[in-house]
Design an enzyme around this catalytic site. Structure first.
Site, PDB file in Angstrom:
ATOM      1  N   ASP A  67      -1.813-105.215 -24.749  1.00  0.00           N
ATOM      2  CA  ASP A  67      -0.940-106.084 -25.526  1.00  0.00           C
ATOM      3  C   ASP A  67      -1.743-107.078 -26.365  1.00  0.00           C
ATOM      4  OD1 ASP A  67      -1.900-107.576 -23.378  1.00  0.00           O
ATOM      5  OD2 ASP A  67       0.018-107.687 -22.360  1.00  0.00           O
ATOM      6  N   ASN A 136       6.334-113.490 -12.663  1.00  0.00           N
ATOM      7  CA  ASN A 136       7.728-113.030 -12.681  1.00  0.00           C
ATOM      8  C   ASN A 136       7.835-111.507 -12.607  1.00  0.00           C
ATOM      9  OD1 ASN A 136       6.912-112.213 -15.190  1.00  0.00           O
ATOM     10  ND2 ASN A 136       8.327-113.475 -16.356  1.00  0.00           N
ATOM     11  N   HIS A 138       6.197-109.311 -14.546  1.00  0.00           N
ATOM     12  CA  HIS A 138       5.998-108.541 -15.778  1.00  0.00           C
ATOM     13  C   HIS A 138       4.688-107.758 -15.724  1.00  0.00           C
ATOM     14  CE1 HIS A 138       3.896-112.259 -17.616  1.00  0.00           C
ATOM     15  NE2 HIS A 138       2.996-111.311 -17.718  1.00  0.00           N
ATOM     16  N   GLU A 143       8.706-107.984 -20.059  1.00  0.00           N
ATOM     17  CA  GLU A 143       9.283-109.107 -19.320  1.00  0.00           C
ATOM     18  C   GLU A 143      10.544-108.659 -18.568  1.00  0.00           C
ATOM     19  OE1 GLU A 143       7.789-111.861 -18.917  1.00  0.00           O
ATOM     20  OE2 GLU A 143       7.280-112.918 -20.770  1.00  0.00           O
TER      21      GLU A 143
END
Ligand code: GLP
Length: 240
Positions: A67, A136, A138, A143
């Site tokens: 990314d 979280n 991801h 996400e």
């Protein structure tokens, strides 16, 4: 999914470097999928040490990073390109011409995203994809949400990820609000996946790998569907 709990972050980094080094010895021109963040830094240092000691040659590997922030100029010190140069490519002697990133500099996201997936396929696919995980759950910048996206795509970042990644910027205001990321299908096309989980902050994400569900609200759980995943986690992430 093979989950190994190791003593600490150093042991995880060493085991990850062992795994990558073994693949490169067997296939010197392999394609590696690479991750940023604090988690893989120890593994990268370990690999660079082996290159300097003459035990390993990474000069023929081809790399594809997961990314990049968007917008992000290539020469911005906070870019993932720069991060990878400093932490792996320069110290480990990987020619920049063999490294690839999703394009965070252009507004033509759709065209460049499709090109990125096509470039991975044209190179013969990723042999080993290294992953970290966000607090979280991801992976890359996929996400949590009601649905996950299959190909490489542009995505907004959640507030929690912006806060967590602010440490790499002068302030959280400077963290880009979007990123271009490999999608779940891009990641899943890798032949093998090596997921590193280090530290207490990642406890919840690691625990979600022990139940039988896949949940778009915790994207890392989808790795249960891939046929060849090794998880290297430390005691701190595992302990209750
Ligand atoms: C970023 C990256 C992810 C990485 C995650 C965790 O958001 N896009 O690829 O896994 O952060 O980072 P860290 O290892 O610093 O906790």
């Amino acid at each position: 999914m093979n989950i190994r709990i190791l003593a600490d972050g150093e042991a995880v980094s060493r085991a990850a470097a062992d795994c990558i080094a073994a693949l490169v010895r067997e296939k010197p021109d392999c394609r590696l999928g690479l991750a940023t963040g604090s988690t893989p830094v120890g593994a990268y240092r370990n690999l660079a040490d082996r290159v300097r000691a003459g035990e390993l040659d990474l000069s023929r590997v081809t790399t594809f990073n997961l990314d990049e922030y968007q917008p992000m100029a290539e020469d911005n010190p906070a870019s993932y390109r720069r991060f990878m140069r400093e932490n792996l490519f320069d110290p480990a002697g990987i020619p920049l011409s063999r490294t690839h990133f999703p394009d965070g500099s252009t507004a033509d996201e759709n065209g460049t995203c499709r090109e990125y997936d096509a470039a991975i396929r044209a190179a013969g696919g990723i042999d080993l994809q290294l992953l970290g995980v966000g607090r979280n759950g991801h992976i890359a910048f996929n996400e949590p949400g009601a649905a996950l996206v299959a190909p490489t795509h542009l995505t907004p970042l959640t507030e929690s990820t912006i806060r967590a990644n602010a440490r790499f910027f002068a302030s959280s205001d400077e963290v880009p609000r979007s990123a271009v990321t490999m999608g779940m299908a891009t990641i899943f096309a890798a032949r093998r996946i090596l997921l590193l989980i280090i530290g207490r902050d990642k406890h919840d994400a690691l625990r979600r790998l022990y139940d039988d569900t896949v949940d778009p609200a915790c994207p890392v759980t989808f790795l249960k569907l891939h046929p060849d995943v090794t998880v290297l986690a430390d005691e701190a992430a595992y302990a209750d």
